[in-house]
Scaffold this motif. Structure first.
Motif, PDB file in Angstrom:
ATOM      1  N   MET A 147      71.251  11.101   8.158  1.00 50.01           N
ATOM      2  CA  MET A 147      72.350  10.372   8.766  1.00 50.01           C
ATOM      3  C   MET A 147      71.814   9.243   9.644  1.00 50.01           C
ATOM      4  N   PHE A 148      72.670   8.268   9.903  1.00 52.37           N
ATOM      5  CA  PHE A 148      72.293   7.168  10.789  1.00 52.37           C
ATOM      6  C   PHE A 148      73.539   6.667  11.490  1.00 52.37           C
ATOM      7  N   ILE A 149      73.336   5.870  12.520  1.00 47.63           N
ATOM      8  CA  ILE A 149      74.438   5.321  13.303  1.00 47.63           C
ATOM      9  C   ILE A 149      74.580   3.845  12.973  1.00 47.63           C
ATOM     10  N   TYR A 150      75.785   3.458  12.588  1.00 50.42           N
ATOM     11  CA  TYR A 150      76.060   2.048  12.327  1.00 50.42           C
ATOM     12  C   TYR A 150      76.956   1.521  13.443  1.00 50.42           C
ATOM     13  N   THR A 151      76.582   0.377  13.996  1.00 49.07           N
ATOM     14  CA  THR A 151      77.376  -0.264  15.041  1.00 49.07           C
ATOM     15  C   THR A 151      78.278  -1.311  14.407  1.00 49.07           C
ATOM     16  N   VAL A 152      79.571  -1.146  14.581  1.00 57.31           N
ATOM     17  CA  VAL A 152      80.562  -2.028  13.961  1.00 57.31           C
ATOM     18  C   VAL A 152      80.359  -3.468  14.428  1.00 57.31           C
ATOM     19  N   GLN A 153      80.402  -4.376  13.461  1.00 55.62           N
ATOM     20  CA  GLN A 153      80.245  -5.804  13.736  1.00 55.62           C
ATOM     21  C   GLN A 153      81.601  -6.514  13.609  1.00 55.62           C
ATOM     22  N   PRO A 154      81.771  -7.691  14.237  1.00 52.85           N
ATOM     23  CA  PRO A 154      83.034  -8.421  14.088  1.00 52.85           C
ATOM     24  C   PRO A 154      83.355  -8.651  12.606  1.00 52.85           C
ATOM     25  N   GLY A 155      84.585  -8.403  12.243  1.00 56.44           N
ATOM     26  CA  GLY A 155      85.011  -8.586  10.863  1.00 56.44           C
ATOM     27  C   GLY A 155      84.848  -7.358   9.983  1.00 56.44           C
ATOM     28  N   ASP A 156      84.183  -6.328  10.488  1.00 60.24           N
ATOM     29  CA  ASP A 156      83.995  -5.107   9.704  1.00 60.24           C
ATOM     30  C   ASP A 156      85.308  -4.354   9.521  1.00 60.24           C
ATOM     31  N   SER A 157      85.377  -3.608   8.447  1.00 55.73           N
ATOM     32  CA  SER A 157      86.447  -2.637   8.216  1.00 55.73           C
ATOM     33  C   SER A 157      85.796  -1.400   7.613  1.00 55.73           C
ATOM     34  N   LEU A 158      86.513  -0.303   7.592  1.00 61.55           N
ATOM     35  CA  LEU A 158      85.971   0.894   6.961  1.00 61.55           C
ATOM     36  C   LEU A 158      85.656   0.649   5.495  1.00 61.55           C
ATOM     37  N   PHE A 159      86.498  -0.130   4.830  1.00 62.40           N
ATOM     38  CA  PHE A 159      86.259  -0.427   3.416  1.00 62.40           C
ATOM     39  C   PHE A 159      84.962  -1.218   3.240  1.00 62.40           C
ATOM     40  N   VAL A 160      84.762  -2.229   4.077  1.00 65.44           N
ATOM     41  CA  VAL A 160      83.548  -3.051   3.984  1.00 65.44           C
ATOM     42  C   VAL A 160      82.312  -2.204   4.273  1.00 65.44           C
ATOM     43  N   ILE A 161      82.382  -1.382   5.330  1.00 66.79           N
ATOM     44  CA  ILE A 161      81.229  -0.544   5.690  1.00 66.79           C
ATOM     45  C   ILE A 161      80.951   0.450   4.573  1.00 66.79           C
ATOM     46  N   GLY A 162      82.005   1.072   4.042  1.00 68.51           N
ATOM     47  CA  GLY A 162      81.828   2.021   2.951  1.00 68.51           C
ATOM     48  C   GLY A 162      81.208   1.371   1.729  1.00 68.51           C
ATOM     49  N   THR A 163      81.648   0.166   1.408  1.00 69.24           N
ATOM     50  CA  THR A 163      81.097  -0.563   0.262  1.00 69.24           C
ATOM     51  C   THR A 163      79.632  -0.915   0.493  1.00 69.24           C
ATOM     52  N   ASN A 164      79.311  -1.380   1.697  1.00 69.44           N
ATOM     53  CA  ASN A 164      77.940  -1.796   1.998  1.00 69.44           C
ATOM     54  C   ASN A 164      76.949  -0.645   1.899  1.00 69.44           C
ATOM     55  N   PHE A 165      77.397   0.556   2.278  1.00 70.05           N
ATOM     56  CA  PHE A 165      76.474   1.693   2.308  1.00 70.05           C
ATOM     57  C   PHE A 165      76.709   2.689   1.179  1.00 70.05           C
ATOM     58  N   GLY A 166      77.714   2.440   0.355  1.00 76.11           N
ATOM     59  CA  GLY A 166      77.952   3.323  -0.782  1.00 76.11           C
ATOM     60  C   GLY A 166      78.477   4.687  -0.383  1.00 76.11           C
ATOM     61  N   ILE A 167      79.462   4.707   0.480  1.00 76.65           N
ATOM     62  CA  ILE A 167      80.042   5.963   0.943  1.00 76.65           C
ATOM     63  C   ILE A 167      81.551   5.834   0.982  1.00 76.65           C
ATOM     64  N   ALA A 168      82.253   6.912   0.672  1.00 80.50           N
ATOM     65  CA  ALA A 168      83.705   6.887   0.666  1.00 80.50           C
ATOM     66  C   ALA A 168      84.246   6.723   2.087  1.00 80.50           C
ATOM     67  N   VAL A 169      85.312   5.973   2.214  1.00 85.05           N
ATOM     68  CA  VAL A 169      85.939   5.754   3.511  1.00 85.05           C
ATOM     69  C   VAL A 169      86.339   7.080   4.156  1.00 85.05           C
ATOM     70  N   ASP A 170      86.866   8.003   3.357  1.00 88.10           N
ATOM     71  CA  ASP A 170      87.298   9.288   3.907  1.00 88.10           C
ATOM     72  C   ASP A 170      86.134  10.068   4.508  1.00 88.10           C
ATOM     73  N   GLN A 171      84.934   9.915   3.958  1.00 86.60           N
ATOM     74  CA  GLN A 171      83.765  10.585   4.533  1.00 86.60           C
ATOM     75  C   GLN A 171      83.432  10.030   5.908  1.00 86.60           C
ATOM     76  N   ILE A 172      83.547   8.707   6.049  1.00 84.34           N
ATOM     77  CA  ILE A 172      83.292   8.087   7.355  1.00 84.34           C
ATOM     78  C   ILE A 172      84.339   8.551   8.360  1.00 84.34           C
ATOM     79  N   ARG A 173      85.590   8.583   7.932  1.00 84.89           N
ATOM     80  CA  ARG A 173      86.661   8.997   8.838  1.00 84.89           C
ATOM     81  C   ARG A 173      86.474  10.447   9.284  1.00 84.89           C
ATOM     82  N   LEU A 174      86.105  11.309   8.352  1.00 89.33           N
ATOM     83  CA  LEU A 174      85.938  12.720   8.675  1.00 89.33           C
ATOM     84  C   LEU A 174      84.783  12.932   9.651  1.00 89.33           C
ATOM     85  N   ALA A 175      83.643  12.288   9.387  1.00 88.99           N
ATOM     86  CA  ALA A 175      82.464  12.473  10.243  1.00 88.99           C
ATOM     87  C   ALA A 175      82.689  11.950  11.650  1.00 88.99           C
ATOM     88  N   ASN A 176      83.611  10.979  11.796  1.00 89.81           N
ATOM     89  CA  ASN A 176      83.832  10.349  13.093  1.00 89.81           C
ATOM     90  C   ASN A 176      85.187  10.679  13.708  1.00 89.81           C
TER      91      ASN A 176
END
Length: 419
Positions: free
Chosen positions: A1-30
């Motif tokens: 696991m790692f910690i990503y710091t949200v940047q201006p313009g980011d969305s869960l969809f963009v972050i999920g796409t960039n790292f290859g992870i489902a949005v629901d997984q990010i939501r659940l972990a956080n």
């Protein structure tokens, strides 16, 4: 696991796409109910492969993943600083899990909720300290509707501890502790009542949380703990003691706590390594990393590392600005702080000197606020200190304060002992 710091313009969809992870997984972990992220927000990404982003380096990626740059490079020998490109996949190396003793404070609510939450917390702690029993000036104890919680804890192989405190309706009372410690009859009554309650209720032992002990009661407090230990030990009961953080012996309001005496009398010493800033103080970090480090270093000169439990806060404080001395600001759970920042779309800043996050916002009445709290980055840094100094364990105040990222961090660094 790692910690990503949200940047201006980011969305869960963009972050999920960039790292290859489902949005629901990010939501659940956080623990995210909403999706309106704010810049500076720390998101835990539960992946063991990192996709290189523009501007990344081995150092920056290693910091996000709480590993060393050297170990990250060893795990990815085909990638060098010179040929690293966005889109490359890096393996995040595992680290050996350090065995620790976990101690979590838990404030009892109602039997149904207690059973549910204890079942949830059981995999992540060695002991549960149930809050709280009060004592009176004659050494008598209050009662607590705790049998369902005690039984549930034992079923989940988590020995429960009764917490005894000098908390009163008006706050922690140094005068109440003074009264009992200075009256042999009351002191002995309290010891016998603790022993009787442990035996009757089926506890594994006791957690003593006497706060604001006076300097003149320093030796009396240590002596009380020694007598209590002598009463409990033959029956196999555990004695743990909560102490405030000390970086040296010259802090006037902490001279009532003899780390050496307390450490020798107890099985485990829980250092409440927080509240350097609090609701009655000026705004600032609750658990700044330098002070936490200095507290550990001082404690190790007095107490064996095998007895030290480092306490973490699952909360921060929300100060109204400008700060007015004499006001008391409310505490806020770490997860609630993040949700408040999202609600007001307030960017979260991270002070690397203190290893602490904070943000400012304006409420609906036009009042300005500043919130200092803890997040996955700051808690992860404190867990690294536990490993660096090889402490016996860690614990939290308190488990009912939501922190969804906690189990991910805990299981990255540690393996919790079972008794």
């Amino acid at each position: 696991m790692f910690i990503y710091t949200v940047q201006p313009g980011d969305s869960l969809f963009v972050i999920g796409t960039n790292f290859g992870i489902a949005v629901d997984q990010i939501r659940l972990a956080n623990g995210l109910a909403e999706t309106n992220l704010v810049p500076g927000q720390a998101l835990l990404i539960p992946l063991f492969t990192y996709t290189v982003q523009p501007g990344d380096s081995f150092y920056s990626i290693a910091r996000q993943a709480f590993v060393s740059s050297e170990s990250l490079q060893r795990a990815n020998r085909s990638v060098t600083p010179g040929n690293m490109r966005p889109g490359m996949k890096l393996t995040i190396p595992d680290i050996p899990k350090k065995p620790i003793t976990g101690l979590g404070y838990y404030t009892l609510r109602n039997p149904q909720l207690d059973r549910e939450l204890i079942n949830n917390f059981a995999p992540y702690t060695t002991y549960l300290a149930f809050f709280e029993y009060h004592f009176s000036s004659d050494g008598s104890l209050s009662d607590l509707n705790d049998p369902p919680a005690v039984q549930t804890a034992w079923r989940r192989r988590v020995p429960p501890l009764m917490t005894v405190t000098n908390l009163t309706e008006t706050g922690f009372s140094p005068s109440l502790a003074h009264q009992v410690l200075n009256q042999p009859e009351a002191r002995n009554n309290l010891i016998e009542n603790i022993f009787a309650t442990i035996s009757r209720k089926g506890y594994a032992g006791v957690n003593i949380d006497f706060e604001q002990i006076m300097e003149e009661d320093r030796d009396l407090f240590s002596g009380f703990l020694r007598r209590l230990k002598n009463r409990l030990q033959p029956a196999g009961y555990v004695l743990t003691v909560a102490v405030p953080p000390k970086t040296n012996e010259n802090i006037a309001w902490l001279k009532g706590y003899d780390y050496g005496g307390i450490g020798s009398a107890s099985d485990l010493m829980f250092i409440m390594a927080y509240d350097w800033h609090h609701g009655a103080s000026e705004p600032g970090p609750v658990a700044p990393i330098d002070e936490v480090r200095q507290t550990i270093q001082f404690a190790l000169t007095k107490v064996p590392k095998q007895k030290i439990i480092l306490g973490f806060p699952l909360y921060g404080y929300n100060w109204t600005l400008p700060y007015q001395p004499g006001t008391v600001s409310p505490g806020i759970a770490n997860q609630d702080a993040v949700q408040l920042a999202m609600k007001h779309q307030a960017p979260i800043q991270y002070d690397k000197r203190y290893e602490s996050p904070f943000f400012e916002y304006t409420d609906e009445q036009g009042k300005k606020h500043i919130v200092w709290f803890e997040d996955a980055r700051s808690i992860g840094k404190k867990m690294q200190l536990m490993r660096e100094f090889d402490l016996d364990g860690g614990g939290v105040w308190q488990l009912t304060l939501s922190f969804p990222q906690g189990p991910w961090l805990l299981t990255k660094f540690f393996r919790v002992r079972r008794v």
